[in-house]
Design a protein around this motif. Structure first.
Motif, mmCIF file in Angstrom:
data_model
loop_
_atom_site.group_PDB
_atom_site.id
_atom_site.type_symbol
_atom_site.label_atom_id
_atom_site.label_comp_id
_atom_site.label_asym_id
_atom_site.label_seq_id
_atom_site.Cartn_x
_atom_site.Cartn_y
_atom_site.Cartn_z
ATOM 1 N N ILE A 133 0.848 -1.193 0.000
ATOM 2 C CA ILE A 133 0.000 0.000 0.000
ATOM 3 C C ILE A 133 0.883 1.242 0.000
ATOM 4 O O ILE A 133 1.868 1.318 0.737
ATOM 5 N N ARG A 134 0.502 2.209 -0.821
ATOM 6 C CA ARG A 134 1.196 3.500 -0.852
ATOM 7 C C ARG A 134 0.169 4.620 -0.795
ATOM 8 O O ARG A 134 -0.970 4.457 -1.240
ATOM 9 N N PHE A 135 0.593 5.758 -0.255
ATOM 10 C CA PHE A 135 -0.211 6.973 -0.307
ATOM 11 C C PHE A 135 0.450 7.884 -1.330
ATOM 12 O O PHE A 135 1.603 8.282 -1.164
ATOM 13 N N ILE A 136 -0.263 8.200 -2.396
ATOM 14 C CA ILE A 136 0.329 8.944 -3.504
ATOM 15 C C ILE A 136 -0.313 10.315 -3.644
ATOM 16 O O ILE A 136 -1.475 10.520 -3.294
ATOM 17 N N LEU A 137 0.452 11.253 -4.170
ATOM 18 C CA LEU A 137 -0.054 12.599 -4.399
ATOM 19 C C LEU A 137 -1.041 12.610 -5.564
ATOM 20 O O LEU A 137 -1.025 11.710 -6.417
ATOM 21 N N GLN A 138 -1.864 13.628 -5.612
ATOM 22 C CA GLN A 138 -2.876 13.739 -6.668
ATOM 23 C C GLN A 138 -2.242 13.710 -8.050
ATOM 24 O O GLN A 138 -2.785 13.117 -8.989
ATOM 25 N N ALA A 171 -4.950 6.465 -1.843
ATOM 26 C CA ALA A 171 -4.379 5.211 -1.339
ATOM 27 C C ALA A 171 -4.430 4.185 -2.459
ATOM 28 O O ALA A 171 -5.501 3.915 -3.012
ATOM 29 N N VAL A 172 -3.287 3.628 -2.784
ATOM 30 C CA VAL A 172 -3.205 2.664 -3.876
ATOM 31 C C VAL A 172 -2.574 1.371 -3.365
ATOM 32 O O VAL A 172 -1.654 1.393 -2.544
ATOM 33 N N GLN A 173 -3.083 0.243 -3.821
ATOM 34 C CA GLN A 173 -2.549 -1.058 -3.433
ATOM 35 C C GLN A 173 -2.200 -1.860 -4.684
ATOM 36 O O GLN A 173 -2.894 -1.784 -5.707
ATOM 37 N N THR A 174 -1.137 -2.619 -4.574
ATOM 38 C CA THR A 174 -0.731 -3.510 -5.662
ATOM 39 C C THR A 174 -1.028 -4.948 -5.263
ATOM 40 O O THR A 174 -0.597 -5.398 -4.193
ATOM 41 N N VAL A 175 -1.773 -5.655 -6.090
ATOM 42 C CA VAL A 175 -2.120 -7.059 -5.842
ATOM 43 C C VAL A 175 -1.740 -7.861 -7.083
ATOM 44 O O VAL A 175 -2.248 -7.593 -8.175
ATOM 45 N N GLN A 179 -2.181 -2.566 -9.943
ATOM 46 C CA GLN A 179 -2.456 -1.460 -9.028
ATOM 47 C C GLN A 179 -3.915 -1.021 -9.097
ATOM 48 O O GLN A 179 -4.484 -0.934 -10.195
ATOM 49 N N HIS A 180 -4.474 -0.735 -7.936
ATOM 50 C CA HIS A 180 -5.813 -0.131 -7.909
ATOM 51 C C HIS A 180 -5.880 0.868 -6.770
ATOM 52 O O HIS A 180 -5.248 0.693 -5.729
ATOM 53 N N ILE A 181 -6.603 1.931 -7.003
ATOM 54 C CA ILE A 181 -6.843 2.938 -5.965
ATOM 55 C C ILE A 181 -8.060 2.519 -5.155
ATOM 56 O O ILE A 181 -9.098 2.177 -5.719
ATOM 57 N N PHE A 182 -7.912 2.533 -3.826
ATOM 58 C CA PHE A 182 -9.033 2.164 -2.967
ATOM 59 C C PHE A 182 -9.429 3.265 -1.998
ATOM 60 O O PHE A 182 -10.466 3.186 -1.343
ATOM 61 N N GLY A 183 -8.608 4.321 -1.907
ATOM 62 C CA GLY A 183 -8.906 5.362 -0.929
ATOM 63 C C GLY A 183 -8.640 6.766 -1.424
ATOM 64 O O GLY A 183 -7.753 6.995 -2.254
ATOM 65 N N CYS A 184 -9.435 7.706 -0.934
ATOM 66 C CA CYS A 184 -9.315 9.129 -1.258
ATOM 67 C C CYS A 184 -9.056 9.881 0.044
ATOM 68 O O CYS A 184 -9.796 9.714 1.019
ATOM 69 N N ILE A 185 -8.020 10.706 0.058
ATOM 70 C CA ILE A 185 -7.550 11.317 1.301
ATOM 71 C C ILE A 185 -7.487 12.833 1.159
ATOM 72 O O ILE A 185 -6.907 13.356 0.204
ATOM 73 N N GLN A 186 -8.064 13.526 2.126
ATOM 74 C CA GLN A 186 -7.943 14.975 2.217
ATOM 75 C C GLN A 186 -6.984 15.291 3.359
ATOM 76 O O GLN A 186 -7.192 14.826 4.486
#
Length: 293
Positions: A133-138, A171-175, A179-186
């Motif tokens: 899991i990674r937290f990536i910038l917009q 929030a992106v996860q690699t399976v 890769q798929h994005i599963f989360g949106c973070i403010q």
């Protein structure tokens, strides 16, 4: 005055009205009392705003939009409140000095916000690594979409494209290499920033079955009942606004979906892993009601 520019008219009308009203109010009050002088100043400012707005609308509308008139009055009021003459600054330089200070303030807000985003995206956590899991910038999310590097559904991609800059990180996860994005973070240095708009964006993400959360450096405003209701639901908010709101400071303890977290954002990380697993196992349950354990 007939051909006077509306900005000059607003400035002159505001200043003239304020001076007149201030003298009148001071003569009514105890000039030895600092609180009385402050009250006189506030009253005169309100009168100046009201008169300038009405007079300018009558003189310039509809040729000049109401919003432009209001902006011109705003700068006159801000200069009055700043009272730069107290610092020995010549009157002809007041506007330039004020605008320079305002620009510096806005620059700091932007720079500090971006720094906090980078702080979150750079979290070094072994559990995150094990779950890929990674937290990536917009900006990185936008590139992944553009490069067709995500295995999210077409509906997901349409939503991510439509939301644009509504979220600061994702929030992106690699399976199995995908890769798929599963989360949106403010992320906000202070939760008060744009919170009225942010809660709408968050609900859009939850409706799209994404994990939607907020992270703030200063959660002081989360002590106010209005913000508690905005996050958790209650009062005039029938539904919770986020899956979770994480504060590094400003609150003493967690409160339902409001979480006090440490400098390593350990609880935030733990909940991200739970959300990622829910996204894979049964995404339908990752709706607004979903809550991390």
């Amino acid at each position: 005055m007939d051909g006077m520019d509306y900005t000059v008219f607003c400035q002159n009308t505001y200043n003239d009205t304020w001076k007149e009203e201030y003298v009148i109010e001071v003569n009514k009050r105890d000039t030895e009392n600092a609180a009385a002088l402050t009250a006189a100043r506030l009253y005169a400012q309100r009168k100046a705003i009201d008169k300038t707005f009405v007079d300018a609308i009558l003189k310039y509308s509809p040729d000049v939009p109401e919003s432009d008139i209001w902006a011109a009055i705003a700068i006159s009021h801000k200069l009055n409140v700043a009272n730069l003459s107290e610092f020995g600054i010549p009157e002809e330089l007041h506007k330039k000095v004020f605008e320079t200070c305002l620009s510096a303030h806005q620059s700091w807000i932007k720079a500090s916000g971006h720094s906090f985003e980078r702080y979150i995206s750079a979290i070094d956590n072994e559990d995150l690594k094990q779950n890929e899991i990674r937290f990536i910038l917009q900006s990185e999310m936008t590139k992944l979409v553009k490069d067709n590097a995500l295995v999210n559904t077409p509906e997901d991609i349409a939503g991510l494209n439509a939301w644009g800059k509504d979220f600061d990180l994702y929030a992106v996860q690699t399976v199995h290499g995908e890769q798929h994005i599963f989360g949106c973070i403010q992320s906000k240095t202070s939760i008060r920033d744009r919170v009225g708009r942010d809660v709408t964006f968050s609900r859009n993400a939850m409706d799209g079955l994404f994990w939607s959360v907020g992270v703030t450096l200063d959660g002081n405003f989360l002590n106010m009942q209005e913000f508690v209701h905005m996050v958790n639901g209650g009062g005039s908010y029938p539904q919770n606004g986020w899956h979770g709101m994480y504060a590094m400071s400003g609150i003493d303890s967690s409160n339902n979906r409001i979480y006090k977290t440490d400098v390593n954002l350990s609880m935030f990380v733990n909940h991200a892993i739970q959300a990622a697993r829910q996204f894979i196992s049964d995404r339908r349950k990752l709706n607004a009601d979903w809550k991390a354990l």
